[in-house]
Enzyme design. Structure first.
Site, PDB file in Angstrom:
ATOM      1  N   CYS A  65       0.839  -1.196   0.000  1.00 50.60           N
ATOM      2  CA  CYS A  65       0.000   0.000   0.000  1.00 50.60           C
ATOM      3  C   CYS A  65       0.877   1.251   0.000  1.00 50.60           C
ATOM      4  O   CYS A  65       1.797   1.357   0.817  1.00 50.60           O
ATOM      5  CB  CYS A  65      -0.892  -0.023   1.240  1.00 50.60           C
ATOM      6  N   CYS A  68       0.326   3.084   3.649  1.00 46.87           N
ATOM      7  CA  CYS A  68       0.762   2.531   4.941  1.00 46.87           C
ATOM      8  C   CYS A  68       1.793   1.420   4.813  1.00 46.87           C
ATOM      9  O   CYS A  68       2.218   0.859   5.815  1.00 46.87           O
ATOM     10  CB  CYS A  68      -0.443   2.041   5.739  1.00 46.87           C
ATOM     11  N   CYS A 114      -7.426  -0.977   1.094  1.00 54.12           N
ATOM     12  CA  CYS A 114      -6.452  -1.491   2.055  1.00 54.12           C
ATOM     13  C   CYS A 114      -7.179  -1.674   3.389  1.00 54.12           C
ATOM     14  O   CYS A 114      -7.818  -0.743   3.877  1.00 54.12           O
ATOM     15  CB  CYS A 114      -5.304  -0.506   2.189  1.00 54.12           C
ATOM     16  N   CYS A 117      -5.493   0.795   6.252  1.00 51.14           N
ATOM     17  CA  CYS A 117      -5.619   2.252   6.312  1.00 51.14           C
ATOM     18  C   CYS A 117      -6.780   2.789   5.465  1.00 51.14           C
ATOM     19  O   CYS A 117      -6.945   3.994   5.350  1.00 51.14           O
ATOM     20  CB  CYS A 117      -4.319   2.917   5.872  1.00 51.14           C
ATOM     21  N   CYS A 137      -8.616  -5.332 -10.014  1.00 50.43           N
ATOM     22  CA  CYS A 137      -8.192  -4.308 -10.963  1.00 50.43           C
ATOM     23  C   CYS A 137      -7.756  -3.105 -10.126  1.00 50.43           C
ATOM     24  O   CYS A 137      -8.583  -2.423  -9.525  1.00 50.43           O
ATOM     25  CB  CYS A 137      -9.384  -3.979 -11.854  1.00 50.43           C
TER      26      CYS A 137
HETATM   27 ZN   LIG Z   1      -2.859   1.019   3.455  1.00 52.91          ZN
END
Ligand SMILES: [Zn+2]
Length: 152
Positions: A65, A68, A114, A117, A137
């Site tokens: 990510c 984070c 995610c 976060c 996607c």
């Molecule tokens: Zn994240």
């Protein structure tokens, strides 16, 4: 392995608990991210197809990510979908991703975020390759590739 039935179940009945949570204010995210990363991950934007740097990359490693740094996907589950966005068939682990029903733009889709976060990543569709049949996607801008270190 997750299948479309699991994804619908998460989106309707609730997501698995993440290993940890990262929460920041909008101002903190804005300071940390590029304007394009901020627009996509925190304001649910979409990058133009074929514009993303990770679109045609198949180097071995983990896709983390951009907000984070939690691992989301890895290169072994990446495939070429021809859509212009990085595509995967599974998350790196079941609780890395959260799912929500998205009814914007007159379509019902499943949004992928995610789980650590809440960064917007993209969408998941039931038209991916066997055996999972899933196609995640994902916007390039929402991830960073942590390349596997090669011993020379
Ligand atoms: Zn994240």
């Amino acid at each position: 392995m997750l299948t479309w039935k699991d994804i619908i179940n998460f989106a309707v009945n609730g997501n698995p608990n993440p290993d940890k949570r990262v929460e920041k204010t909008e101002a903190e995210w804005k300071a940390q991210l590029t304007p394009e990363q901020y627009r996509i991950t925190r304001q649910k934007g979409t990058e133009r197809p074929h514009s993303g740097a990770l679109c045609t990359t198949y180097d071995a490693g983990k896709y983390n990510c951009v907000c984070c740094n939690s691992p989301l996907f890895d290169s072994t589950i990446k495939f070429s979908s021809g859509t212009g966005w990085p595509s995967f068939t599974q998350p790196i682990k079941e609780n890395a991703i959260k799912y929500e029903k998205d009814s914007s733009f007159g379509m019902v889709r499943v949004e992928v975020m995610c789980n650590t976060c809440d960064a917007h990543l993209g969408h998941v569709f039931p038209d991916g390759p066997e055996p999972s049949g899933l196609r995640y996607c994902i916007n390039s801008e929402s991830m960073v590739l942590e390349k596997e270190s090669v011993n020379e």
